[in-house]
Enzyme design. Structure first.
Site, mmCIF file in Angstrom:
data_model
loop_
_atom_site.group_PDB
_atom_site.id
_atom_site.type_symbol
_atom_site.label_atom_id
_atom_site.label_comp_id
_atom_site.label_asym_id
_atom_site.label_seq_id
_atom_site.Cartn_x
_atom_site.Cartn_y
_atom_site.Cartn_z
ATOM 1 N N CYS A 1 -16.786 1.548 1.516
ATOM 2 C CA CYS A 1 -15.807 2.143 0.586
ATOM 3 C C CYS A 1 -16.073 1.744 -0.861
ATOM 4 O O CYS A 1 -15.754 2.501 -1.778
ATOM 5 C CB CYS A 1 -14.390 1.669 0.914
ATOM 6 S SG CYS A 1 -13.656 2.478 2.311
ATOM 7 N N HIS B 1 -10.889 -7.761 -5.330
ATOM 8 C CA HIS B 1 -11.201 -6.820 -4.247
ATOM 9 C C HIS B 1 -12.018 -5.647 -4.812
ATOM 10 O O HIS B 1 -11.596 -4.969 -5.750
ATOM 11 C CB HIS B 1 -9.880 -6.340 -3.642
ATOM 12 C CG HIS B 1 -10.057 -5.460 -2.467
ATOM 13 N ND1 HIS B 1 -10.010 -4.085 -2.568
ATOM 14 C CD2 HIS B 1 -10.293 -5.738 -1.171
ATOM 15 C CE1 HIS B 1 -10.202 -3.567 -1.362
ATOM 16 N NE2 HIS B 1 -10.369 -4.549 -0.501
ATOM 17 N N CYS C 1 -11.008 2.375 6.982
ATOM 18 C CA CYS C 1 -11.033 3.004 5.659
ATOM 19 C C CYS C 1 -12.367 3.687 5.364
ATOM 20 O O CYS C 1 -12.419 4.711 4.686
ATOM 21 C CB CYS C 1 -10.744 1.959 4.594
ATOM 22 S SG CYS C 1 -11.677 0.431 4.811
ATOM 23 N N HIS D 1 0.753 -1.259 0.000
ATOM 24 C CA HIS D 1 0.000 0.000 0.000
ATOM 25 C C HIS D 1 0.784 1.310 0.000
ATOM 26 O O HIS D 1 0.213 2.357 0.295
ATOM 27 C CB HIS D 1 -0.931 0.037 1.218
ATOM 28 C CG HIS D 1 -2.105 -0.912 1.135
ATOM 29 N ND1 HIS D 1 -1.980 -2.270 1.131
ATOM 30 C CD2 HIS D 1 -3.435 -0.677 1.079
ATOM 31 C CE1 HIS D 1 -3.163 -2.839 1.076
ATOM 32 N NE2 HIS D 1 -4.063 -1.897 1.025
ATOM 33 N N GLU E 1 -13.063 -9.467 0.604
ATOM 34 C CA GLU E 1 -13.822 -8.209 0.395
ATOM 35 C C GLU E 1 -14.058 -8.007 -1.101
ATOM 36 O O GLU E 1 -13.788 -6.945 -1.659
ATOM 37 C CB GLU E 1 -13.035 -7.011 0.944
ATOM 38 C CG GLU E 1 -12.392 -7.240 2.289
ATOM 39 C CD GLU E 1 -11.703 -6.008 2.856
ATOM 40 O OE1 GLU E 1 -10.735 -5.540 2.245
ATOM 41 O OE2 GLU E 1 -12.143 -5.516 3.897
ATOM 42 N N GLY F 1 -0.626 -2.203 -5.915
ATOM 43 C CA GLY F 1 -1.399 -3.394 -5.540
ATOM 44 C C GLY F 1 -2.817 -3.002 -5.139
ATOM 45 O O GLY F 1 -3.741 -3.778 -5.293
ATOM 46 N N HIS F 2 -2.966 -1.822 -4.583
ATOM 47 C CA HIS F 2 -4.300 -1.274 -4.318
ATOM 48 C C HIS F 2 -4.355 0.045 -5.065
ATOM 49 O O HIS F 2 -3.683 1.001 -4.732
ATOM 50 C CB HIS F 2 -4.512 -1.061 -2.824
ATOM 51 C CG HIS F 2 -5.936 -0.737 -2.456
ATOM 52 N ND1 HIS F 2 -6.713 0.191 -3.142
ATOM 53 C CD2 HIS F 2 -6.730 -1.217 -1.469
ATOM 54 C CE1 HIS F 2 -7.910 0.250 -2.588
ATOM 55 N NE2 HIS F 2 -7.953 -0.588 -1.576
ATOM 56 N N GLU G 1 -18.956 -3.445 1.108
ATOM 57 C CA GLU G 1 -18.198 -2.489 1.930
ATOM 58 C C GLU G 1 -18.599 -1.044 1.591
ATOM 59 O O GLU G 1 -18.780 -0.696 0.414
ATOM 60 C CB GLU G 1 -16.694 -2.690 1.674
ATOM 61 C CG GLU G 1 -15.859 -1.792 2.549
ATOM 62 C CD GLU G 1 -14.360 -1.963 2.317
ATOM 63 O OE1 GLU G 1 -13.930 -3.011 1.795
ATOM 64 O OE2 GLU G 1 -13.627 -1.020 2.664
#
Ligand code: FUB
Ligand code: ZN
Length: 675
Positions: free
Chosen positions: A363, A293, A441, A165, A345, A214-215, A361
């Site tokens: 987010c 994800h 988050c 991250h 997730e 990666g995110h 989620e």
């Protein structure tokens, strides 16, 4: 690509006056932002510690020591199992929490910046400046800024882009920095973001090491930085990250194998297809299905849509459209939530949309709204705004209590508190909102989206103004060189009547009003001698606008019985109810326990009544309609020869989904069984 590209107006040009949404925006300013500031400093009794301020201070100390020429001493990572209960007893020099903890404060700062744009506030500005100073103090001399690696081992920076991250934190930093500059005109945080970006580019760029987040989020953040500054290097870095993603040899496999080699483990095949979870299984322009994800997928698509718009990339636009169809037509909950499974997730297979184990989620719904707005910027099609509205009015808002002091991370469509307590499969489902989360988050994501709502209501091209959402507001816009001040009167809690008035100014051009998907009937009265034509679900009105012009619209918003596609196993023979943008649910507080025993009929909507019901001290439009309740006489055996259900008549009370669980613990169901 036809040039219908549009942009949101500067936030200060859209003042929300809508009673419902104004309350939400003020709630964020007066309750949520102050509360989250305390949470970031671990000062909320009984709430999970955030560690944000702790980590920033510890990193600043380490950076100051390095600048003073002292030898660098890494500290071991603190895992959750070994955390002290009380942050006051923490090791002041160690990193605590998740690797992406820095991002919580960046999101808070972004929300605070939007609120400062909406209304100057010396006290909030002081806190925000304190946050900016804390962040800048934690930045290393070469621009690197990530407290996890600064504290735990600088030599390992950028060695685990897949999971660790740094580029995600960079993205959030950049989003905050742009918002902070727009709020204050200051470049302090923007320069920190630029310096970190250069540090990243020194390592990852064409001709250097290959790598990508990666995110995702860095992509959209870099493109925003480019739009803010005009500095093309940020656009190019975003494009580079998008181009590298999913190509062979997989950068994630390479870094994973390097770690495995160091640990003496067998290397794995260097192939991209293993990284579907990270949306790195194929080049982005070839993608067909929303996978992995969910938040990552939403942020990736937001960046892709921005790239398509800013670089005129038709292949990227086509990929966005395919991914949109997959996410929205096959994998989205009726509440606008995405990412149905708690395993990772993530998105599940098409039409797998369980109600009780739903992840959905907060987010991810926030991310869906980001993506939808960007699709609208690319091409104004009402279907994007319909989805944006669905996410906003339902799952985004359900993520926060009506007092702004507790939050849902997971947004199920069916809850039985007794099951949540006992059933391991429901461990992720909390039957009441939480004060804070170890992984926090979601709460600051709601804060930044709601605070910037004005940028979702309307976008504009050089010659057209697109009204996407019916949220009462005052709009200042320039159209073909002319200036207009418009007032949009709307209050969807009441009805679907809209009045758009030109308050002052004059300009030639089009004003396009979305015809919502929930309006079974619509009427539109334009100024005399003006023609309106329907384009992609917008009613486009072209004229010379001047003060006093009005457009009146009435979108009917009856209570509707909604069925899911028969492909969705979970909701077979079930109905849910909606009114306008709101999806409704039944709660134990109004209907008693065992909501699964209720039986509804689609035809009963004609007898539905809408009346205010006080929830959390506020009147929200509740729906009542006739229904049945199955009788279960004492001694009913587990199995018996079939016989027709015995029922009694009941009046079913439904409340907007976003407002559920504001009256204590109890069952909740969106989908109800049909008779
Ligand atoms: O990984 C960072 C954030 O934490 C993700 O976006 C959320 O899904 C949560 O895992
Ligand atoms: Zn979240």
């Amino acid at each position: 690509m036809k040039n219908q590209i549009s942009a949101p107006l500067p936030l200060q040009n859209v003042s929300v006056t809508d009673p419902f949404w104004q309350r939400e925006i003020l709630l964020i300013r007066d309750a949520v932002i102050p509360y989250q500031w305390e949470a970031l400093h671990d000062r909320v009794p009984g709430a999970a510690p955030s560690w944000w301020a702790h980590n920033m201070r510890a990193a600043a100390k380490a950076v100051a020591a390095m600048k003073a020429g002292k030898p660098y001493v890494p500290r071991p990572t603190r895992h959750f199992e070994t955390l002290p209960e009380d942050p006051e007893h923490a090791d002041p020099d160690a990193f605590y929490g998740f690797v992406f903890q820095d991002s919580d404060g960046y999101k808070w700062l972004e929300a605070a910046a939007y609120q400062l744009i909406l209304k100057p506030d010396a006290e909030l500005k002081k806190k925000a400046q304190e946050a900016v100073d804390m962040i800048c103090a934690a930045q290393e001399e070469d621009g690197y800024l990530d407290t996890y690696y600064t504290l735990t081992g600088r030599e390992n920076r950028f060695t685990n882009l897949k999971d660790h991250h740094e580029l995600y934190c960079f993205g959030h930093l950049t989003e905050a920095a742009v918002a902070w500059r727009q709020a204050t005109g200051q470049d302090d945080l923007l320069n920190a973001a630029r310096r970190f970006a250069r540090c990243i580019m020194a390592r990852f760029a064409p001709g250097r090491e290959r790598g990508c987040p990666g995110h995702e989020i860095a992509e959209m953040a870099l493109l925003r930085l480019y739009e803010e500054t005009g500095e093309t290097e940020w656009r190019d870095l975003a494009a580079y990250f998008l181009d590298v993603r999913g190509t062979e040899p997989s950068t994630f496999a390479i870094e994973e194998n390097e770690r495995r080699r160091r640990e003496g483990l067998k290397e794995l095949p260097i192939e991209a297809k293993r990284y579907e979870y990270y949306q790195a299984h194929m080049p982005v322009r070839a993608m067909q299905e929303a996978t992995g994800h969910a938040v990552r997928q939403m942020y990736l698509c937001s960046g892709m849509a921005d790239e398509a718009r800013l670089l005129g990339d038709a292949a990227m636009k086509a990929a966005c459209e395919r991914l949109w169809r997959s996410a929205v037509n096959e994998k989205m909950y009726v509440t606008g939530g995405v990412g149905g499974t708690h395993v990772g997730e993530a998105f599940s297979r098409p039409f797998d949309l369980p109600s009780d184990t739903a992840y959905s989620e907060t987010c991810a719904a926030v991310g869906l709204a980001f993506w939808a707005r960007r699709m609208l910027q690319l091409e104004p099609r009402a279907e994007y705004a319909d989805v944006m509205e669905r996410a906003l009015y339902n799952t985004v808002l359900s993520g926060m209590a009506l007092d702004g002091k507790s939050f849902f991370y997971v947004n199920p469509l069916e809850v039985d508190p007794a099951a949540c307590e006992k059933d391991e499969r429901l461990r992720h489902v909390k039957p009441v909102r939480q004060k804070w989360f170890g992984c926090a988050c979601c709460p600051p994501n709601i804060a930044r989206l709601v605070s910037s709502l004005g940028q979702y209501i309307v976008t504009q091209s050089a010659s057209a103004l697109y009204i996407h959402l019916y949220i009462g507001c005052e709009i200042k816009a320039r159209l073909n060189g002319g200036e207009l001040v418009l007032r949009l009167d709307a209050d969807l809690t009441r009805d679907g009547k809209i009045l758009l008035t030109v308050v002052s100014g004059e300009a030639d051009g089009a004003i396009a009003l979305r015809v919502p998907d929930w309006a079974e009937e619509n009427k539109l009265d334009c100024p005399q001698d003006t023609e309106a034509k329907n384009e992609n679900g917008y009613c486009v009105i072209l004229r010379h606008w001047q003060a006093g012009d009005t457009v009146q619209a009435e979108f009917s918003m009856p209570v509707r019985a909604v069925a899911a596609s028969p492909r969705v196993r979970e909701t077979a023979r079930q109905l849910c109810f909606s009114r306008g943008p709101w999806v409704y649910c039944a709660e134990e507080a109004d209907n008693g326990k065992d909501l699964h025993l209720l039986r509804v009929r689609p035809g009963d909507v004609k007898n539905a009544l809408v009346a205010p019901l006080a929830i959390g001290g506020l009147p929200f439009p509740a729906v009542t309609l006739p229904a049945k309740r199955v009788l279960v006489p004492e001694g009913t055996p587990l199995y018996a020869p079939f016989r027709a259900e015995q029922t009694r008549d009941v009046t079913l009370t439904l409340v907007p989904y976003f407002a559920w669980n504001n009256r204590g613990l109890g069952e909740m169901r969106v989908w109800l069984n049909r008779e």
